[in-house]
Design a protein around this motif. Structure first.
Motif, PDB file in Angstrom:
ATOM      1  N   UNK A 118      41.928  42.827  50.881  1.00 28.99           N
ATOM      2  CA  UNK A 118      41.293  41.543  50.519  1.00 28.99           C
ATOM      3  C   UNK A 118      42.027  40.644  51.054  1.00 28.99           C
ATOM      4  N   UNK A 119      42.250  40.389  52.366  1.00 22.15           N
ATOM      5  CA  UNK A 119      43.196  39.447  52.956  1.00 22.15           C
ATOM      6  C   UNK A 119      42.849  38.219  52.821  1.00 22.15           C
ATOM      7  N   UNK A 120      41.469  37.980  52.591  1.00 19.59           N
ATOM      8  CA  UNK A 120      41.027  36.564  52.765  1.00 19.59           C
ATOM      9  C   UNK A 120      41.266  35.810  51.062  1.00 19.59           C
ATOM     10  N   UNK A 121      41.398  36.354  50.307  1.00 16.06           N
ATOM     11  CA  UNK A 121      41.119  36.148  48.778  1.00 16.06           C
ATOM     12  C   UNK A 121      42.667  36.257  47.825  1.00 16.06           C
ATOM     13  N   UNK A 122      43.411  35.251  48.094  1.00 21.61           N
ATOM     14  CA  UNK A 122      44.941  35.614  47.584  1.00 21.61           C
ATOM     15  C   UNK A 122      44.537  35.561  46.021  1.00 21.61           C
ATOM     16  N   UNK A 123      43.668  34.813  45.522  1.00 27.70           N
ATOM     17  CA  UNK A 123      43.429  34.614  43.940  1.00 27.70           C
ATOM     18  C   UNK A 123      42.806  36.044  43.613  1.00 27.70           C
ATOM     19  N   UNK A 124      42.023  36.719  44.085  1.00 28.77           N
ATOM     20  CA  UNK A 124      41.655  38.104  43.929  1.00 28.77           C
ATOM     21  C   UNK A 124      42.904  38.779  43.742  1.00 28.77           C
ATOM     22  N   UNK A 125      43.470  38.959  44.710  1.00 29.13           N
ATOM     23  CA  UNK A 125      44.599  40.000  44.719  1.00 29.13           C
ATOM     24  C   UNK A 125      45.557  39.545  43.723  1.00 29.13           C
ATOM     25  N   UNK A 126      45.938  38.429  43.212  1.00 22.66           N
ATOM     26  CA  UNK A 126      46.756  37.982  42.355  1.00 22.66           C
ATOM     27  C   UNK A 126      46.060  38.634  40.788  1.00 22.66           C
ATOM     28  N   UNK A 127      44.666  38.391  40.970  1.00 23.74           N
ATOM     29  CA  UNK A 127      44.075  39.022  39.638  1.00 23.74           C
ATOM     30  C   UNK A 127      44.023  40.288  39.411  1.00 23.74           C
ATOM     31  N   UNK A 128      43.773  41.115  40.391  1.00 27.35           N
ATOM     32  CA  UNK A 128      43.954  42.334  40.295  1.00 27.35           C
ATOM     33  C   UNK A 128      45.392  42.953  40.064  1.00 27.35           C
ATOM     34  N   UNK A 129      46.563  42.409  40.765  1.00 24.29           N
ATOM     35  CA  UNK A 129      47.865  42.785  40.197  1.00 24.29           C
ATOM     36  C   UNK A 129      48.281  42.402  38.939  1.00 24.29           C
ATOM     37  N   UNK A 130      47.595  41.369  38.426  1.00 24.53           N
ATOM     38  CA  UNK A 130      47.986  41.163  37.041  1.00 24.53           C
ATOM     39  C   UNK A 130      47.009  42.092  35.871  1.00 24.53           C
ATOM     40  N   UNK A 131      45.578  42.279  36.333  1.00 21.75           N
ATOM     41  CA  UNK A 131      44.853  43.500  35.749  1.00 21.75           C
ATOM     42  C   UNK A 131      45.369  44.757  35.487  1.00 21.75           C
ATOM     43  N   UNK A 132      46.283  45.168  36.703  1.00 16.63           N
ATOM     44  CA  UNK A 132      46.720  46.514  36.831  1.00 16.63           C
ATOM     45  C   UNK A 132      48.185  46.454  36.635  1.00 16.63           C
TER      46      UNK A 132
END
Length: 132
Positions: free
Chosen positions: A13-27
């Motif tokens: 998901x290289x084009x969506x840092x917010x998504x990456x952060x959300x996933x890292x927090x969720x897991x």
């Protein structure tokens, strides 16, 4: 996002840092690569020590996360001191990055961490001998 997210797939998901952060927090306990940090920023390293890092992957985690200048990197390196799978790499890293790492190691030692106290003593001894 519903259900669990595999952080291995989030690396794409290289084009969506917010998504990456959300996933890292969720897991928060799932292992992750340093690419997640590159994509989502340093915030993704919070709680790094709670993430699973199997013994065979510890040297790679040390190498990869050791490139990131963040307190969590120093904490990870400290957690690997004395692990047989990491050998002497954590101490070599601490000596090589002593200017940056020493305050974090000293703070941890003052807080009573036996590992940090031992690492600090060895850092002093190793830096005097200059590692190859």
């Amino acid at each position: 996002m519903t259900g669990g997210v595999n952080l291995d797939w989030v690396e794409y998901a290289h084009d969506d840092p917010d998504f990456v952060r959300a996933c890292a927090v969720k897991e928060p306990k799932q292992s992750m690569s340093v690419r997640i940090v590159q994509l989502g920023g340093l915030e993704t390293m919070k709680g790094l020590l709670k993430r699973k890092v199997s013994a065979p992957k510890q040297p790679a985690a040390l190498r990869d996360f050791g490139m990131v200048r963040a307190p969590e990197s120093v904490e990870l390196v400290l957690s690997l001191v004395g692990k047989t799978s990491a050998k002497d790499a954590p101490l070599k890293w601490l000596v090589a990055h002593a200017d940056y790492a020493r305050p974090f190691v000293e703070r941890s030692a003052k807080a009573g961490s036996a590992t940090a106290k031992a690492a600090l003593a060895q850092m002093r001894g190793l830096s005097a001998r200059r590692l190859p």
